[in-house]
Write an enzyme that holds these catalytic residues in place. Sequence first.
Site, PDB file in Angstrom:
ATOM      1  N   ASP A   1       7.884 -23.364   4.173  1.00 44.92           N
ATOM      2  CA  ASP A   1       8.267 -23.612   5.556  1.00 44.92           C
ATOM      3  C   ASP A   1       9.778 -23.529   5.519  1.00 44.92           C
ATOM      4  O   ASP A   1      10.446 -24.435   5.009  1.00 44.92           O
ATOM      5  CB  ASP A   1       7.814 -25.007   6.005  1.00 44.92           C
ATOM      6  CG  ASP A   1       8.120 -25.225   7.470  1.00 44.92           C
ATOM      7  OD1 ASP A   1       9.257 -24.917   7.885  1.00 44.92           O
ATOM      8  OD2 ASP A   1       7.242 -25.700   8.212  1.00 44.92           O
ATOM      9  N   HIS A   2      10.335 -22.447   6.025  1.00 46.15           N
ATOM     10  CA  HIS A   2      11.756 -22.213   5.748  1.00 46.15           C
ATOM     11  C   HIS A   2      12.664 -23.267   6.387  1.00 46.15           C
ATOM     12  O   HIS A   2      13.798 -23.428   5.984  1.00 46.15           O
ATOM     13  CB  HIS A   2      12.176 -20.784   6.103  1.00 46.15           C
ATOM     14  CG  HIS A   2      12.413 -20.528   7.557  1.00 46.15           C
ATOM     15  ND1 HIS A   2      11.411 -20.265   8.443  1.00 46.15           N
ATOM     16  CD2 HIS A   2      13.558 -20.496   8.271  1.00 46.15           C
ATOM     17  CE1 HIS A   2      11.933 -20.076   9.642  1.00 46.15           C
ATOM     18  NE2 HIS A   2      13.231 -20.204   9.575  1.00 46.15           N
TER      19      HIS A   2
ATOM     20  N   ARG B   1       0.823  -1.223   0.000  1.00 48.95           N
ATOM     21  CA  ARG B   1       0.000   0.000   0.000  1.00 48.95           C
ATOM     22  C   ARG B   1       0.849   1.261   0.000  1.00 48.95           C
ATOM     23  O   ARG B   1       0.431   2.292  -0.516  1.00 48.95           O
ATOM     24  CB  ARG B   1      -0.861   0.033   1.258  1.00 48.95           C
ATOM     25  CG  ARG B   1      -1.994  -0.946   1.209  1.00 48.95           C
ATOM     26  CD  ARG B   1      -2.660  -1.019   2.576  1.00 48.95           C
ATOM     27  NE  ARG B   1      -3.351  -2.282   2.692  1.00 48.95           N
ATOM     28  CZ  ARG B   1      -4.672  -2.401   2.727  1.00 48.95           C
ATOM     29  NH1 ARG B   1      -5.425  -1.343   2.692  1.00 48.95           N
ATOM     30  NH2 ARG B   1      -5.227  -3.582   2.805  1.00 48.95           N
TER      31      ARG B   1
ATOM     32  N   LYS C   1      11.050 -19.712  23.436  1.00 53.86           N
ATOM     33  CA  LYS C   1      11.816 -18.468  23.347  1.00 53.86           C
ATOM     34  C   LYS C   1      12.435 -18.213  24.712  1.00 53.86           C
ATOM     35  O   LYS C   1      11.930 -18.676  25.726  1.00 53.86           O
ATOM     36  CB  LYS C   1      10.888 -17.311  22.997  1.00 53.86           C
ATOM     37  CG  LYS C   1      10.180 -17.510  21.664  1.00 53.86           C
ATOM     38  CD  LYS C   1      10.501 -16.398  20.701  1.00 53.86           C
ATOM     39  CE  LYS C   1       9.752 -16.543  19.403  1.00 53.86           C
ATOM     40  NZ  LYS C   1      10.629 -16.569  18.234  1.00 53.86           N
TER      41      LYS C   1
ATOM     42  N   HIS D   1       7.310 -25.919  11.544  1.00 50.80           N
ATOM     43  CA  HIS D   1       8.732 -26.258  11.451  1.00 50.80           C
ATOM     44  C   HIS D   1       9.072 -27.592  12.129  1.00 50.80           C
ATOM     45  O   HIS D   1       9.717 -28.454  11.556  1.00 50.80           O
ATOM     46  CB  HIS D   1       9.591 -25.172  12.099  1.00 50.80           C
ATOM     47  CG  HIS D   1       9.362 -23.801  11.552  1.00 50.80           C
ATOM     48  ND1 HIS D   1       9.038 -23.567  10.241  1.00 50.80           N
ATOM     49  CD2 HIS D   1       9.417 -22.575  12.135  1.00 50.80           C
ATOM     50  CE1 HIS D   1       8.905 -22.254  10.040  1.00 50.80           C
ATOM     51  NE2 HIS D   1       9.125 -21.638  11.179  1.00 50.80           N
TER      52      HIS D   1
HETATM   53  C1  BG6 Z   1       9.826 -18.230  12.314  1.00 52.67           C
HETATM   54  C2  BG6 Z   1       9.096 -17.840  13.568  1.00 52.67           C
HETATM   55  O1  BG6 Z   1       9.001 -18.947  11.445  1.00 52.67           O
HETATM   56  O2  BG6 Z   1      10.950 -19.035  12.668  1.00 52.67           O
HETATM   57  C3  BG6 Z   1      10.006 -17.097  14.518  1.00 52.67           C
HETATM   58  O3  BG6 Z   1       7.993 -17.025  13.238  1.00 52.67           O
HETATM   59  C4  BG6 Z   1      11.244 -17.913  14.794  1.00 52.67           C
HETATM   60  O4  BG6 Z   1       9.360 -16.788  15.729  1.00 52.67           O
HETATM   61  C5  BG6 Z   1      11.877 -18.367  13.492  1.00 52.67           C
HETATM   62  O5  BG6 Z   1      12.136 -17.094  15.515  1.00 52.67           O
HETATM   63  C6  BG6 Z   1      13.013 -19.325  13.758  1.00 52.67           C
HETATM   64  O6  BG6 Z   1      13.689 -19.545  12.563  1.00 52.67           O
HETATM   65  P1  BG6 Z   1      15.228 -19.869  12.555  1.00 52.67           P
HETATM   66  O7  BG6 Z   1      15.534 -20.128  11.128  1.00 52.67           O
HETATM   67  O8  BG6 Z   1      15.922 -18.662  13.127  1.00 52.67           O
HETATM   68  O9  BG6 Z   1      15.373 -21.058  13.443  1.00 52.67           O
END
Ligand code: BG6
Length: 493
Positions: A178-179, A45, A341, A241
């Site tokens: 999903d990284h 936006r 966390k 994850h």
């Molecule tokens: C993200 C979460 O998908 O993954 C975050 O939203 C988290 O809260 C992060 O910190 C962790 O990813 P990585 O790659 O740093 O382990």
Amino acid sequence: MQTNNNCIVIFGASGDLTHRKLIPALYNLFKFGRLNKFSVLGVARSELNDDTFREKMREALLETEETTPETLDAFCSHLYYQAVNTSDAADYGKLVPRLEELHTKYQTNGNTLYYMSTPPSLYGVIPECLAAHGLNEEKDGWKRIIVEKPFGYDEKTAQELDVQIHRFFEEHQIYRIDHYLGKETVQNLLVLRFSNGWFEPLWNRNFIDYVEITGAESIGVEERGGYYDGSGAMRDMFQNHLLQVLAMVAMEPPAIINANSMRDEVAKVMHSLRPLTQDDVEHNLVLGQYTAAEIDGKEVKGYLQEKGVPANSRTETFMALRCEIENWRWAGVPFYVRTGKRLPARVTEIVIHFKTTPHPVFSQNAPENKLIIRIQPDEAISMRFGLKKPGAGFEAKEVSMDFRYADLADEQVLTAYERLLLDAMKGDATLFARTDAVHAAWKFVQPILDYKDAGGRVHEYEAGTWGPVAAEKLIAKSGRVWRKPSGKMKKKV
Ligand code: BG6
């Protein structure tokens, strides 16, 4: 396989993810010559234009990446921007001439990758608005859409979202990112398991006592309190994850390495998770929330004092669960999974604990055999076993054989976003979540959500500790303890 020429349209271009992850990933792919002709069209936006968008991205890249003025200039010349009111279908009309111009200029044949890096409330809206202008049609080049997590908020909303997106995009066009699946060490798990003869024969209930999966973070919720409070550790880390990582540990060898074959096996694991009962959520689950503490001489806020978090929030910043997979390979083997966390270290690892010898010949306390797969940081694999302690007698002590990824220094390891963006451009969905697995994962965790909504207990834990005491008790019930990894896999972990 090379990427096709294509245009990458990033919705949410003025947001955090774009300048923290997506643009740096594209920059590195460009720098290492992995991209063919491409353009990036940022959409949001905010009233930016090509020049101001380029400037913002340039600043972000200068902060985080190794750059040279030439590569930076060359990369930024591929960046464009179009302001759009993303909830107004008519306004998407502005994208039509912009895309036509870019497709012609970069000879992209209409190939377009849409990346939804927006608030989740727009995930159902954007596909519909694109379709209103025919921008989803594949008659002139492929159209793919990447959906960021969270994919839904629970089982029902995930299904609704699927229905919304499927009205305009077919499953083969949808890439649910999903990284964690883009992390080199997560993929390495498959190679470790399926390209070596000696692990797989032991990889089952006959030899494995239990499996631990830890996704620990030392940071708190930082500036993301507003988002996180509606999510919590369960939705933020576990449902996606960590369940994907669990599936990689537990899956059967795929018939071949392609998107369907691999994802069939992942889905089978998700479907085989033993449904959580009321007894499970009461006794095999621990939810926690961090409280203020002093860490290394510094005052650290409790979750309730974080920006954007309501003072009476019951959102969990920690969860630990004992679960089981009901199939021939895993029946009876507990999987202990925890994430949180403000834990003492940032570390993601899998520990495979093997059964002890049937009879202790040398000592009552022979070291356990375990395989530690460190996903991050200091990516490594460590085998732990017993050998004779030098000197008189036959006492066994634990030794380790370690492999560290850093030793493969000459290889250029792609970051998760680099790998996944590249795969999406190539049309390879192997490392993206498929709809059936996502739904099975939501179905599995739904009793946890219900338990919390019904007032289930959220324990407190001090920031900088390994979570609530209840989590220790959860695993201690079976005489086991959680590993307490440091953030480093140097000599001895
Ligand atoms: C993200 C979460 O998908 O993954 C975050 O939203 C988290 O809260 C992060 O910190 C962790 O990813 P990585 O790659 O740093 O382990």
